[in-house]
Write a protein that holds these residues in place. Structure first.
Motif, mmCIF file in Angstrom:
data_model
loop_
_atom_site.group_PDB
_atom_site.id
_atom_site.type_symbol
_atom_site.label_atom_id
_atom_site.label_comp_id
_atom_site.label_asym_id
_atom_site.label_seq_id
_atom_site.Cartn_x
_atom_site.Cartn_y
_atom_site.Cartn_z
ATOM 1 N N ASN A 110 -1.638 -8.100 -5.519
ATOM 2 C CA ASN A 110 -3.090 -8.183 -5.599
ATOM 3 C C ASN A 110 -3.587 -9.263 -4.631
ATOM 4 O O ASN A 110 -3.233 -10.436 -4.768
ATOM 5 C CB ASN A 110 -3.510 -8.544 -7.026
ATOM 6 C CG ASN A 110 -5.009 -8.447 -7.239
ATOM 7 O OD1 ASN A 110 -5.797 -8.538 -6.288
ATOM 8 N ND2 ASN A 110 -5.423 -8.261 -8.470
ATOM 9 N N ILE A 130 -1.750 -1.912 -0.876
ATOM 10 C CA ILE A 130 -2.525 -2.738 -1.801
ATOM 11 C C ILE A 130 -2.720 -4.132 -1.235
ATOM 12 O O ILE A 130 -3.824 -4.695 -1.295
ATOM 13 C CB ILE A 130 -1.828 -2.796 -3.179
ATOM 14 C CG1 ILE A 130 -1.784 -1.392 -3.808
ATOM 15 C CG2 ILE A 130 -2.559 -3.753 -4.114
ATOM 16 C CD1 ILE A 130 -0.914 -1.299 -5.049
ATOM 17 N N GLY A 133 -5.336 -4.126 1.429
ATOM 18 C CA GLY A 133 -6.661 -3.688 1.011
ATOM 19 C C GLY A 133 -6.942 -2.225 1.257
ATOM 20 O O GLY A 133 -8.031 -1.732 0.929
ATOM 21 N N LYS A 136 -7.102 -0.015 -3.325
ATOM 22 C CA LYS A 136 -7.713 -1.043 -4.169
ATOM 23 C C LYS A 136 -7.115 -1.143 -5.562
ATOM 24 O O LYS A 136 -7.190 -2.203 -6.194
ATOM 25 C CB LYS A 136 -9.223 -0.774 -4.294
ATOM 26 C CG LYS A 136 -9.963 -0.697 -2.969
ATOM 27 C CD LYS A 136 -9.927 -2.019 -2.233
ATOM 28 C CE LYS A 136 -10.739 -1.953 -0.937
ATOM 29 N NZ LYS A 136 -10.645 -3.200 -0.153
ATOM 30 N N ASP A 137 -6.527 -0.091 -6.051
ATOM 31 C CA ASP A 137 -6.062 -0.047 -7.440
ATOM 32 C C ASP A 137 -4.605 -0.505 -7.540
ATOM 33 O O ASP A 137 -3.696 0.198 -7.079
ATOM 34 C CB ASP A 137 -6.211 1.373 -7.984
ATOM 35 C CG ASP A 137 -5.908 1.476 -9.477
ATOM 36 O OD1 ASP A 137 -5.565 0.438 -10.084
ATOM 37 O OD2 ASP A 137 -6.004 2.591 -10.024
#
Length: 520
Positions: A110, A130, A133, A136-137
């Motif tokens: 993240n 991820i 970017g 997003k999930d």
């Protein structure tokens, strides 16, 4: 006779009940003890005691089962199923669940977490997307808990070093129930829980980090030590004095200037062993004077005499390095053409490149060289600056910073020009040395950005033939080295003082010595 017997019994009782404590020098104050955020060797040493990944190391740094007691791998090598130990618990007694691993890995990738080591998880499906970017999930990450004790991992491609990668702290489980309750303060001693052989019980800034044996560790009966104390001592001479005074049982390092004396006077305590790592200086490619000036980077790289640096300054048996990946397995690490030249020829080529870069002794380069506080780093930086001055006329300002500030400064790339660095393998594969220079990697402090390099690493990740894979990695290394993005100095050796009475210490190329294997 009766008094002697009672004395013997009393001595035996006291010996049995005596607390076994290990006092370790650890180089610097940890920047963080969050396994998904920490990045340096001082942090890694402590985290190796606090957390246990799905896999871990034995005393000789071989990869062995850890939190996972076994695993299955699909025929195509892209799906791993890990079976967690049912007896595995956090240090607060709560069970370690497969969902804690999912939570930790999602934290790592993240972008909001700010993990500089997230790139280590790129083999996992969707991890890179991820991190960058593009996706997003975080729930799209290729890891899921099938039940409390079964974890399934989907990889982008077969990854031969994956089990070794999982020994790294970034892949350790994180206690979701604690992290969500205390947020960024979860690593404070009063809150922190961990799943390794030891738990954190004290952290006095710039003084010591104290660990206690965890009564909930699944293999606690094999852990002999009751307590481990880590001392963040940046002054290596002070550390050595404390070792000689009996205040330390192990040092983090040995001052280069004291190697000869230690060989003569502390031979039974001195350990010098190969260590898969490379000491280097990085150039900040994102700003002048090194941005778009390869000739200047070439000049500084060729101007130093590595033979003198290793024989007269480091003095512990380090080998001069010209490529970046150290000798490893069957990997054909790249050696640039200038390595074959005499030092006189290198200097002549350096002077020519310096002039082509727009500099001369009348118009010298003025540059700042940043290093973290350490007598060894200081001595080497002084020698390098003197070589640049003598051969090129470069005016170098030496700047030292304490470890935590140094890491931040280097990573931000705002003020750095030349900076000290080093890379020690996180697992036994050349990929661990090259992946940090991908354009999206959080530890790419030189700001190297080359699409062909990124492509070669991805192709190597998709290649099942070991020889072809190594050839692709070597081609990538050539791009990095020929671009003079960094200045390799030498391949590491580990140098430590260890009390001869300490049992369980094994020299190994990873220089990893978990406290769980050490005892008196």
């Amino acid at each position: 006779m009766r008094k002697t017997l009672w004395a013997m019994l009393l001595l035996a009782t006291l010996s049995a009940s005596a607390e076994e404590v290990l006092k370790r020098g650890n180089g610097a104050e940890p920047k963080s003890l969050d396994p998904q955020i920490a990045e340096g060797v001082p942090e890694a040493n402590i985290l190796l005691d606090l957390f246990e990944g799905l896999t871990t190391h034995d005393a000789e740094a071989n990869v062995i089962p850890g939190l996972a007691e076994k695993w299955e791998v699909s025929e195509d090598g892209k799906t791993y199923k890990f079976f967690l130990r049912k007896e595995a618990k956090w240090s607060d007694g709560q069970p370690v669940k497969a969902s804690d691993v999912v939570f930790a890995w999602q934290r790592a990738v993240n972008p909001a977490t700010g993990s500089t080591y997230a790139f280590l998880l790129y083999p996992v499906k969707n991890a890179e997307k991820i991190v960058t970017g593009a996706l997003k999930d975080v729930n799209e990450l290729g890891v899921k808990a099938l039940d409390d004790h079964t974890l399934e991992v989907q990889l982008e491609t077969p990854t031969p070093y994956f089990l070794g990668l999982l020994t790294h702290q970034v892949a350790a489980a994180a206690p979701q129930h604690v992290v969500e309750k205390f947020g960024k303060d979860w690593t404070q001693p009063e809150h922190m829980v961990s799943n390794g052989p030891f738990k954190l019980t004290g952290w006095q800034g710039n003084a010591q980090v104290t660990l206690q044996k965890s009564e909930h560790y699944w293999d606690k009966d094999q852990v002999k030590l009751d307590k481990v104390i880590y001392y963040p001592i940046e002054d290596l001479n002070a550390e050595m004095k404390r070792f000689r005074a009996g205040e330390l049982d192990m040092t983090y390092e040995v001052p280069n200037a004291q190697i000869k004396w230690a060989k003569e006077n502390l031979a039974s305590a001195l350990h010098i062993a190969p260590w898969i790592g490379t000491y280097y200086y990085g150039f900040n490619l994102s700003k002048p004077p090194f941005k778009d000036n390869i000739k200047l980077r070439e000049a500084l790289t060729l101007a130093i005499d590595r033979q003198i640096l290793t024989e007269k300054i480091s003095e512990a048996g380090e080998q001069p390095a010209f490529g970046f990946v150290p000798p490893l397995n069957d990997y054909p690490h790249y050696v640039p053409d200038y390595a074959k030249l005499s030092q006189k020829e290198r200097v002549e080529r350096a002077q020519k490149a310096y002039a082509e870069a727009g500099y001369s002794k009348d118009k010298p380069l003025k540059v700042e060289l940043l290093y973290n506080t350490s007598e060894n780093h200081k001595k080497l930086a002084i020698a390098v600056a003197a070589m640049w001055k003598q051969t090129l006329g470069v005016q170098t300002e030496l700047v030292n910073q304490e470890w935590k500030v140094f890491l931040q400064t280097r990573n931000r790339k705002e003020k750095t020009q030349v900076f000290r660095s080093g890379w020690v393998g996180d697992y036994n594969d050349p990929n661990t040395f090259l992946e940090q220079f991908q354009s999206t990697a959080g530890l790419n402090d030189v700001a190297f950005n080359n699409p062909d390099y990124d492509r070669l690493l991805k192709e190597a990740g998709n290649e099942n033939d070991p020889a072809k894979r190594f050839a692709q990695l070597a081609a990538a290394e050539k791009l990095l080295v020929d671009n003079f993005s960094l200045l390799p100095v030498y391949n590491y050796v580990a140098k430590q003082l260890v009390k001869p009475e300490l049992k369980g210490y094994k020299e190994n190329i990873m220089n990893r010595h978990p406290s769980r294997y050490l005892h008196w």
